[in-house]
Design a protein around this motif. Structure first.
Motif, mmCIF file in Angstrom:
data_model
loop_
_atom_site.group_PDB
_atom_site.id
_atom_site.type_symbol
_atom_site.label_atom_id
_atom_site.label_comp_id
_atom_site.label_asym_id
_atom_site.label_seq_id
_atom_site.Cartn_x
_atom_site.Cartn_y
_atom_site.Cartn_z
ATOM 1 N N THR A 1 -10.200 -11.539 -53.841
ATOM 2 C CA THR A 1 -10.102 -11.882 -52.422
ATOM 3 C C THR A 1 -10.196 -10.645 -51.537
ATOM 4 O O THR A 1 -10.963 -10.620 -50.567
ATOM 5 C CB THR A 1 -8.787 -12.634 -52.138
ATOM 6 N N THR B 1 -13.501 -9.959 -49.181
ATOM 7 C CA THR B 1 -13.326 -9.912 -47.726
ATOM 8 C C THR B 1 -13.666 -8.525 -47.182
ATOM 9 O O THR B 1 -14.236 -8.408 -46.102
ATOM 10 C CB THR B 1 -11.898 -10.321 -47.304
ATOM 11 N N ALA C 1 -4.852 -9.663 -46.296
ATOM 12 C CA ALA C 1 -5.125 -9.825 -47.729
ATOM 13 C C ALA C 1 -4.631 -8.609 -48.509
ATOM 14 O O ALA C 1 -4.038 -8.746 -49.587
ATOM 15 C CB ALA C 1 -6.620 -10.037 -47.960
#
Length: 122
Positions: free
Chosen positions: A8, A12, A44
């Motif tokens: 993730t 991103t 994140a």
């Protein structure tokens, strides 16, 4: 490290880098939407920091040392905010290029974090 968190943050960061790189190509400075994207990537990275600290407190240990791992985690958390602040000082296309570089740096830091933790260990 949890693979989902690693993926993730990496994805991103790379998406932010591509988006801001395209803005730099179009001769555009960072705008409010870019800063929202930076906030998403930073959240994140913050989640990654919290999850990693929880795993460390539960007894999991990185293969290459806890101090080095935590130092890279903190660096990963600071990469995008630092690029964002620098882009505020440079309100030209180069501000967007700085954020694009920050996203690439974060992606590289993620690879190193995965290496420090140990491939197949998390």
């Amino acid at each position: 490290m949890l693979d989902a968190v690693f993926i993730t943050v990496s994805v991103t960061a790379l998406l932010l880098a591509a988006w801001c790189g395209f803005a730099a190509y179009r001769d555009e400075p960072t705008n409010d939407w870019h800063f929202i994207g930076m906030a998403v990537v930073t959240v994140a990275a913050l989640v990654q920091l919290v999850v990693s600290i929880v795993r460390l407190t539960q007894g999991d240990r990185p293969e290459q040392g806890t101090v080095v791992y935590v130092a890279y985690l903190v660096g990963a958390l600071c990469a995008i905010p630092a690029a964002g602040f620098m882009s505020l000082a440079e309100r030209t296309r180069w501000g967007s290029a700085i954020v694009a570089a920050g996203g690439l740096i974060l992606a590289v830091l993620e690879l190193r974090l995965n290496d420090i933790w140990g491939a197949g260990h998390g």
